[in-house]
Design an enzyme around this catalytic site. Structure first.
Site, PDB file in Angstrom:
ATOM      1  N   ASP A   1     -41.376   1.258   5.641  1.00 41.10           N
ATOM      2  CA  ASP A   1     -41.893   0.393   6.295  1.00 41.10           C
ATOM      3  C   ASP A   1     -42.930  -0.236   5.171  1.00 41.10           C
ATOM      4  O   ASP A   1     -44.075  -0.039   5.102  1.00 41.10           O
ATOM      5  CB  ASP A   1     -42.686   0.916   7.325  1.00 41.10           C
TER       6      ASP A   1
ATOM      7  N   ARG B   1     -40.165   0.261  13.978  1.00 44.28           N
ATOM      8  CA  ARG B   1     -41.383   1.167  14.006  1.00 44.28           C
ATOM      9  C   ARG B   1     -41.054   2.410  14.601  1.00 44.28           C
ATOM     10  O   ARG B   1     -41.701   2.636  15.819  1.00 44.28           O
ATOM     11  CB  ARG B   1     -42.626   0.155  14.819  1.00 44.28           C
TER      12      ARG B   1
ATOM     13  N   SER C   1     -46.461  -1.696   6.896  1.00 46.69           N
ATOM     14  CA  SER C   1     -47.375  -0.747   7.287  1.00 46.69           C
ATOM     15  C   SER C   1     -48.070  -0.265   5.896  1.00 46.69           C
ATOM     16  O   SER C   1     -49.320  -0.381   5.926  1.00 46.69           O
ATOM     17  CB  SER C   1     -46.919   0.697   7.753  1.00 46.69           C
TER      18      SER C   1
ATOM     19  N   GLN D   1     -40.642   5.159   8.738  1.00 43.89           N
ATOM     20  CA  GLN D   1     -42.342   5.121   8.089  1.00 43.89           C
ATOM     21  C   GLN D   1     -42.015   4.949   6.534  1.00 43.89           C
ATOM     22  O   GLN D   1     -42.967   4.477   6.062  1.00 43.89           O
ATOM     23  CB  GLN D   1     -43.122   6.427   8.511  1.00 43.89           C
TER      24      GLN D   1
END
Length: 445
Positions: free
Chosen positions: A27, A19, A30, A24
């Site tokens: 991911d 994380r 997420s 991001q």
């Protein structure tokens, strides 16, 4: 893992991506959790079948729905933003105090439990199991909130462990008839004690939604975001080199992202990754002293204080309210103004009263004029200061047009000179700031 190692197969876990900011875009957890959080509000509203926002119509007055979101991760923040955008009053809780600003930025109210010696997050950024004392106080707060909130959305999860039980049977039975609970942790046991994984049923006139397929109910969106995650992952695994035109897969174990998600490589089991790979917090926050704790508790509201805050901010004498209409300070200010205008009305000359009236009207007009200035410079304060100086220059020019050598003409010229220093100085500072930013960009490039 043993089978893959024996067969020489490389395994990557897309649900174990560290994380960090650089990861991001790939991911998966997420992106899919965001869909689940959004969909949870839609499912709750479909069952709730009332306005989320407050309405005052000819057909009656309807209060805004109160929504409690437990867990301020990606799914929780998505639920907070969706419910707030639909007009609901959103409250949220998370054991990680660092999520407070994120919750407030999405339009929610963060509920705080003040435990000085206990942190709610681990080094990897996930929630952790809390102490028995914290858990008991947490249950008490949730039961109080259940009496007021019509929709509860739970997203709390601890990696590798069953979901913590946060909404007990007593809390469910305290909720108003027609209320809804959406448990996003149903697949791991549920945050609600009464959740049935994959089912929707009614208990004591409260609908409990334990569906585990919320993501697949928005299949197009889920597939689109997942494919983008995989495309970004392939770009990371298959970098374009300067000497070669073909892209080849390269499991670079020096890369923090690749090392964190690699389970098996070249017949060797590399799971779990070392702590320095998954760790996102540089150092543990030191225990706060009593003075710092008291400062932090100033930001908790009255409802939060009764759930754990032992310190309350003392109010001054002038801020006390009289008959719940106004404060003592406002009454004192009104009395002083009445005395001043009484003296002016009895003893002042007509011309003074006329000029005082002009002064008051110009002050009100100037206040609204300056407060609506667009902050075009590098700071709103500088923009307001420059606009105020511009009004002073305008008034000085009018005074400077009076007969040469008069007091008004001299004072007007001085006002123009002083205000001009502020205006040109503000633009000079802004220009210096822009040059500094350009210099940083040149150094970066």
């Amino acid at each position: 893992m043993d089978t893959a190692a024996e067969a020489g197969i490389n395994l990557l876990a897309v649900d174990a991506i560290p994380r960090i900011s650089r990861a991001q875009s790939l991911d998966v957890l997420s992106s899919q959790a965001k869909i689940a959080g959004y969909r949870s509000v839609i499912e709750a509203m479909n069952v709730y079948q009332r306005f989320l926002n407050g309405e005052v119509t000819a057909a009656g007055k309807f209060d805004a729905c109160k929504v409690l979101v437990i867990g301020a991760g990606v799914a929780g923040l998505a639920a907070i933003g969706t419910a707030a955008n639909m007009g609901a009053i959103v409250r949220a809780f998370d054991t990680r105090l660092e999520t407070k600003e994120q919750v407030e930025s999405m339009g929610g109210e963060f509920l705080v439990l003040n435990f000085d010696n206990e942190e709610g997050g681990d080094a990897a950024g996930y929630a952790k199991t809390m102490s028995k004392e914290f858990y008991e106080k947490e249950m008490k707060m949730f039961q109080e909130q259940a009496k007021e909130c019509q929709i509860i959305i739970t997203t709390a999860a601890i990696p590798g462990k069953p979901a913590p039980k946060l909404i007990l049977k007593d809390a469910v039975e305290c909720m108003q008839p027609g209320s809804v609970i959406v448990d996003l942790a149903g697949a791991t046991g549920g945050n609600c004690e009464l959740t049935r994984a994959g089912e929707v049923y009614v208990h004591n006139q409260v609908t409990i939604i334990g569906l585990t397929d919320l993501i697949s109910r928005m299949s197009w969106q889920a597939s689109s975001m997942y494919s983008n995650n995989m495309a970004n992952l392939m770009e990371l695994l298959c970098p374009i080199s300067a000497s070669e035109t073909d892209q080849k897969m390269n499991l670079n174990m020096d890369d923090k992202i690749i090392r964190g998600m690699t389970v098996v490589k070249d017949g060797i089991i590399t799971w779990p990754p070392p702590e320095e790979v998954t760790k996102i917090a540089a150092v543990a926050r030191p225990k706060q002293s009593s003075s710092k704790t008291a400062t932090k508790e100033k930001f908790t509201d009255d409802k939060t204080a009764r759930y754990g805050g032992s310190h309350t901010k003392e109010t001054s004498f002038l801020s006390k309210r009289v008959m719940d209409l106004t404060t003592i300070g406002e009454l004192v200010l009104a009395a002083c103004a009445a005395v001043f205008f009484g003296i002016v009305a009895k003893y002042a000359h007509y011309y003074f009263v006329n000029m005082l009236l002009y002064f008051m009207l110009s002050g009100i007009l100037g206040y609204y004029l300056i407060s609506n200035v667009e902050p075009a410079l590098f700071s709103p304060l500088m923009s307001t200061s420059n606009s105020l100086s511009g009004v002073v220059i305008l008034g000085g020019m009018l005074m400077a047009s009076l007969p040469l050598g008069s007091v008004s003409q001299v004072l007007g010229s001085i006002a123009i000179s002083v205000a001009a220093i502020n205006v040109f100085g503000g633009f000079a500072v802004s220009y210096r700031m822009l040059l500094m930013f350009r210099a940083e960009e040149m150094v970066t490039n």
